[in-house]
Scaffold this motif. Structure first.
Motif, mmCIF file in Angstrom:
data_model
loop_
_atom_site.group_PDB
_atom_site.id
_atom_site.type_symbol
_atom_site.label_atom_id
_atom_site.label_comp_id
_atom_site.label_asym_id
_atom_site.label_seq_id
_atom_site.Cartn_x
_atom_site.Cartn_y
_atom_site.Cartn_z
ATOM 1 N N ARG A 181 0.861 -1.180 0.000
ATOM 2 C CA ARG A 181 0.000 0.000 0.000
ATOM 3 C C ARG A 181 0.899 1.233 0.000
ATOM 4 O O ARG A 181 1.678 1.440 0.932
ATOM 5 C CB ARG A 181 -0.934 -0.009 1.204
ATOM 6 N N VAL A 182 0.770 2.009 -1.066
ATOM 7 C CA VAL A 182 1.641 3.174 -1.223
ATOM 8 C C VAL A 182 0.831 4.436 -0.930
ATOM 9 O O VAL A 182 -0.164 4.715 -1.604
ATOM 10 C CB VAL A 182 2.227 3.238 -2.646
ATOM 11 N N GLY A 183 1.262 5.160 0.091
ATOM 12 C CA GLY A 183 0.575 6.391 0.475
ATOM 13 C C GLY A 183 1.253 7.602 -0.143
ATOM 14 O O GLY A 183 2.480 7.733 -0.102
ATOM 15 N N LEU A 184 0.454 8.450 -0.733
ATOM 16 C CA LEU A 184 0.937 9.747 -1.259
ATOM 17 C C LEU A 184 0.080 10.797 -0.566
ATOM 18 O O LEU A 184 -0.804 11.404 -1.161
ATOM 19 C CB LEU A 184 0.755 9.800 -2.775
ATOM 20 N N MET A 185 0.331 10.969 0.717
ATOM 21 C CA MET A 185 -0.572 11.759 1.548
ATOM 22 C C MET A 185 0.159 12.913 2.215
ATOM 23 O O MET A 185 1.240 12.743 2.784
ATOM 24 C CB MET A 185 -1.195 10.844 2.612
ATOM 25 N N GLY A 186 -0.462 14.071 2.167
ATOM 26 C CA GLY A 186 0.067 15.232 2.873
ATOM 27 C C GLY A 186 1.478 15.549 2.415
ATOM 28 O O GLY A 186 1.756 15.661 1.220
ATOM 29 N N GLN A 187 2.395 15.686 3.380
ATOM 30 C CA GLN A 187 3.777 16.023 3.041
ATOM 31 C C GLN A 187 4.494 14.876 2.329
ATOM 32 O O GLN A 187 5.598 15.063 1.816
ATOM 33 C CB GLN A 187 4.553 16.420 4.303
ATOM 34 N N SER A 188 3.903 13.695 2.313
ATOM 35 C CA SER A 188 4.497 12.582 1.555
ATOM 36 C C SER A 188 4.066 12.587 0.099
ATOM 37 O O SER A 188 4.550 11.785 -0.687
ATOM 38 C CB SER A 188 4.128 11.240 2.209
ATOM 39 N N SER A 189 3.136 13.472 -0.262
ATOM 40 C CA SER A 189 2.778 13.616 -1.677
ATOM 41 C C SER A 189 3.690 14.683 -2.280
ATOM 42 O O SER A 189 3.364 15.875 -2.327
ATOM 43 C CB SER A 189 1.304 14.030 -1.821
ATOM 44 N N GLN A 190 4.885 14.233 -2.688
ATOM 45 C CA GLN A 190 5.924 15.133 -3.199
ATOM 46 C C GLN A 190 6.619 14.460 -4.361
ATOM 47 O O GLN A 190 6.746 13.234 -4.395
ATOM 48 C CB GLN A 190 6.985 15.416 -2.108
ATOM 49 N N ARG A 191 7.103 15.266 -5.271
ATOM 50 C CA ARG A 191 7.822 14.747 -6.439
ATOM 51 C C ARG A 191 9.019 13.885 -6.040
ATOM 52 O O ARG A 191 9.235 12.809 -6.604
ATOM 53 C CB ARG A 191 8.287 15.947 -7.293
ATOM 54 N N ASP A 192 9.804 14.341 -5.062
ATOM 55 C CA ASP A 192 10.988 13.558 -4.685
ATOM 56 C C ASP A 192 10.591 12.200 -4.093
ATOM 57 O O ASP A 192 11.267 11.194 -4.305
ATOM 58 C CB ASP A 192 11.905 14.347 -3.733
ATOM 59 N N HIS A 193 9.475 12.175 -3.360
ATOM 60 C CA HIS A 193 9.012 10.902 -2.802
ATOM 61 C C HIS A 193 8.627 9.928 -3.912
ATOM 62 O O HIS A 193 8.961 8.743 -3.864
ATOM 63 C CB HIS A 193 7.802 11.130 -1.894
ATOM 64 N N VAL A 194 7.887 10.446 -4.901
ATOM 65 C CA VAL A 194 7.427 9.585 -5.995
ATOM 66 C C VAL A 194 8.626 9.000 -6.736
ATOM 67 O O VAL A 194 8.686 7.790 -7.008
ATOM 68 C CB VAL A 194 6.523 10.381 -6.967
ATOM 69 N N MET A 195 9.595 9.855 -7.046
ATOM 70 C CA MET A 195 10.752 9.400 -7.823
ATOM 71 C C MET A 195 11.566 8.386 -7.018
ATOM 72 O O MET A 195 12.000 7.359 -7.555
ATOM 73 C CB MET A 195 11.613 10.599 -8.228
ATOM 74 N N LEU A 196 11.794 8.654 -5.735
ATOM 75 C CA LEU A 196 12.533 7.700 -4.910
ATOM 76 C C LEU A 196 11.796 6.366 -4.864
ATOM 77 O O LEU A 196 12.393 5.298 -5.021
ATOM 78 C CB LEU A 196 12.717 8.243 -3.480
ATOM 79 N N CYS A 197 10.497 6.437 -4.639
ATOM 80 C CA CYS A 197 9.711 5.215 -4.478
ATOM 81 C C CYS A 197 9.800 4.344 -5.733
ATOM 82 O O CYS A 197 10.043 3.136 -5.652
ATOM 83 C CB CYS A 197 8.268 5.577 -4.178
ATOM 84 N N LEU A 198 9.627 4.955 -6.899
ATOM 85 C CA LEU A 198 9.645 4.181 -8.143
ATOM 86 C C LEU A 198 11.030 3.593 -8.410
ATOM 87 O O LEU A 198 11.172 2.409 -8.744
ATOM 88 C CB LEU A 198 9.207 5.066 -9.322
ATOM 89 N N GLY A 199 12.048 4.428 -8.223
ATOM 90 C CA GLY A 199 13.414 3.960 -8.466
ATOM 91 C C GLY A 199 13.816 2.858 -7.499
ATOM 92 O O GLY A 199 14.392 1.826 -7.881
ATOM 93 N N ALA A 200 13.493 3.060 -6.233
ATOM 94 C CA ALA A 200 13.878 2.079 -5.206
ATOM 95 C C ALA A 200 13.108 0.772 -5.400
ATOM 96 O O ALA A 200 13.672 -0.323 -5.253
ATOM 97 C CB ALA A 200 13.621 2.662 -3.819
ATOM 98 N N LEU A 201 11.826 0.885 -5.747
ATOM 99 C CA LEU A 201 11.012 -0.314 -5.953
ATOM 100 C C LEU A 201 11.557 -1.122 -7.137
ATOM 101 O O LEU A 201 11.653 -2.359 -7.080
ATOM 102 C CB LEU A 201 9.548 0.098 -6.199
ATOM 103 N N GLU A 202 11.934 -0.407 -8.215
ATOM 104 C CA GLU A 202 12.511 -1.049 -9.394
ATOM 105 C C GLU A 202 13.744 -1.874 -9.008
ATOM 106 O O GLU A 202 13.878 -3.041 -9.389
ATOM 107 C CB GLU A 202 12.926 0.070 -10.373
#
Lengths: 394, 394
Positions: free
Chosen positions: A349-370
């Motif tokens: 379950r991936v949360g993009l909520m509040g201060q966690s909804s940020q461009r850097d979070h999205v990019m880290l998450c995708l890269g790290a998950l890959e």
């Protein structure tokens, strides 16, 4: 009788990037506010903090309701406050169960003596007005409970039409917005929501421990016409309101530091503006979605019904979902949520909520998950990072 | 729907010296811990924090009870957790009411369906074993509830003998130690207390918002043999324990920052040592008592029955007690508590709890009170500061 050990290491959790089901990351100003000197819970300055919170919560809930405040406990206590103040033994109550939190609400109705009517959704689908219309034929519930963004499934429930159906049958509408308020529109007055609650630690990005809620006059009349006392003393809204309202009658010792932090988190939302905040959540969800699609991974929920705030992504066949989460936490300090309920062991379950909804979070998450998937033997179909980047580039 | 105002001032409560009924002052290390980066509520590091809290609470409660944890809400929710898990509809329960908090416990028993037997003390007096013996003749309560240090009156209830009487009648003993644990001895195992709870914000000097508690095996058996579910979902101890215990089943999102702070506050107590902490509380109370006596002011409670942690001091005839408190807050940032219940408008409740039980606090309080009374037209009989100083000089 001695403590477990002779000495304790200094507290040092290290850094985290929180992209699970909450808590979300907090803004540095919220940390700072939480560390402000304690006052007493009846101190004139603190009363002003409570008044600010009331005003700011009215903005967040988009309501003029006088009875708008925060319960001194976590989101589930907010849920229980709504249930136990509105439901008397023998009252008929319809709960729409689409996941773990709808089910929790149903359990609470039964514990507080309500006669539960349980309506289940199709897996991964929201409820339709037709389903409600059908369910409300032949019963006359006092209250209908719904979850706006079901944290366990990521389904976003469209509300306006369904609320109109419920009101045609003269029932009160209770909406859980724990995973939606602040991240996607919630218009309490315009949509005629009678009772609404949320948690502090998701899209509001305050620390966990408080549950904001709001009741309209119709809901307050239902409380005023109860025949029995509310069975919980701690969650009795009339007693709580006497502390929040003009009289300031002592009820409990407010968690002063959490109130400071909630005020600051709400000021940040007010500064950004609710609409701009919703646009930010929508954009980051779009980028994330593009990345997950490009990687060839699957969401649990079909596109039109997805919450922009939290989404289960299915683990590919043969991949140990807990192992991937452990790796992300150890290597990047990145927290994703595990599957809950029917998705346990099957999804992140991936949360993009509040201060966690940020461009850097999205990019880290995708890269790290890959990379984590690669390490576990699963090669992504394409680059999630590149696809998300294209969305940001417009 | 806009927030009350267009912009909000930065949070700035200023400094306080907290000598009311709680919250008490916090050690700088506790502020620091509270500001540590958030983790998820199921993060391995955070699970370790919870384990430390369990071990440290066992030390504070002087118990080996496995079921020792902190409820994610304030002290009154701790009280209600004990009541609602132990009391089933129809159960006979005896509550010893010596003030506002005993009365609160009695109200909770009734809300949760218990058949209440209410025993009242003489004003300002503790209960005697004879009173209990008499009250227990002709009834067979499942549970007897007592308050150790009644925050509203400052009476300290001697426990050992009275507990023996209650156990002769085969009832469970529930003790409120909200204003005593950490400030004066509480020996859960040695004194055979079956169920005990406290609040985080008094003698433990953690922020308000958590309620530590401990249940022994006899109390757990009473829960296991319930015929009906606990009426509160949020306070259902079996669900809460599944999160605190080995299985780590998600129940609610723990208030992570408050847990950090509670851990640090308990580490500080462990470092000082409980006995040394009790001696510190006793010494500061002695100095404060000498000062109040020298000033010609009167305590509400007779010397042998006073809690060393919190005491109402009666306002002299004709003195506006609220005006004096306002003056102390404005001129010194010093908070005293107002009278509660029968003492409303008649007394200041002075807390010497946790980090607020300090020589500098005592001296400031006596000096400032002397000057505030003078400003209101009341001249103290003698110097409180000098009398307290003599106690510290030994």
């Amino acid at each position: 009788m001695s403590a477990r050990q002779d000495s304790y290491a200094p507290l040092d959790p290290g850094r985290r990037v929180l992209m699970g089901a909450g808590p979300s990351d907090m803004h540095p100003r919220v940390y700072q506010a939480m560390g402000a000197p304690l006052t007493g819970h009846l101190d004139p300055y603190f009363i002003g903090v409570m008044d600010d919170i009331k005003a700011l919560l009215r903005y967040a809930f988009q309501t003029r309701n006088d009875m708008t405040l925060a319960i001194s406990a976590t989101g589930s206590a907010g849920m229980e406050t709504c249930v136990c103040n509105l439901v008397e033994p023998g009252d008929e109550v319809l709960i729409c169960v689409g996941g773990v939190f709808g089910d929790r609400m149903a359990q609470m109705v039964e514990r507080h003596g309500g006669r539960l009517i349980r309506l289940e959704s199709e897996p991964g689908q929201p409820f339709t007005p037709e389903q409600l219309r059908k369910a409300l034929t032949g019963c006359q519930p006092k209250l209908v409970g719904l979850v706006h963004a079901e944290t366990s499934t990521g389904v976003l429930q469209p509300l306006e039409e369904i609320i109109a159906v419920i009101h045609e049958h003269d029932a009160l509408v209770l909406v859980d917005t724990v995973a939606s308020l602040g991240g996607t529109p919630v218009k309490v007055d315009e949509w005629c929501i009678d009772v609404c609650y949320t948690g502090s630690q998701k899209c509001l990005s305050a620390p966990p421990g408080l549950a904001p809620l709001t009741f309209n006059d119709r809901a307050l009349e239902a409380i005023a016409s109860r025949k029995t006392p509310v069975d919980s003393w701690y969650l009795d809204l009339s007693l709580i309101n006497a502390y929040w309202d003009g009289d300031r009658v002592y009820h409990h010792t407010a968690p002063v530091s959490l109130f400071y932090a909630l005020r600051e988190a709400l000021v940040l939302i007010h500064e950004e503006g609710l609409e701009d905040g919703h646009l930010r959540h929508a954009l980051n969800y779009e980028a994330f979605r593009a990345g997950i699609d490009a990687m060839g991974l699957a969401f649990y929920v079909d596109p039109p019904h997805r919450a922009p705030t939290i989404n289960p992504v299915l683990a590919p066949e043969g991949i140990d979902e807990a192992g991937v989460r452990r790796r992300l936490l150890e290597e990047y300090g990145l927290e994703l949520g595990g599957g809950l309920g029917a998705l346990k062991g099957k999804a992140w379950r991936v949360g993009l909520m509040g201060q966690s909804s940020q461009r850097d979070h999205v990019m880290l998450c995708l890269g790290a998950l890959e990379q984590a998937l690669l390490a576990e033997g699963h090669k992504a179909a394409g680059s999630g990072v590149a696809a998300a980047s294209a969305v940001y580039a417009g």
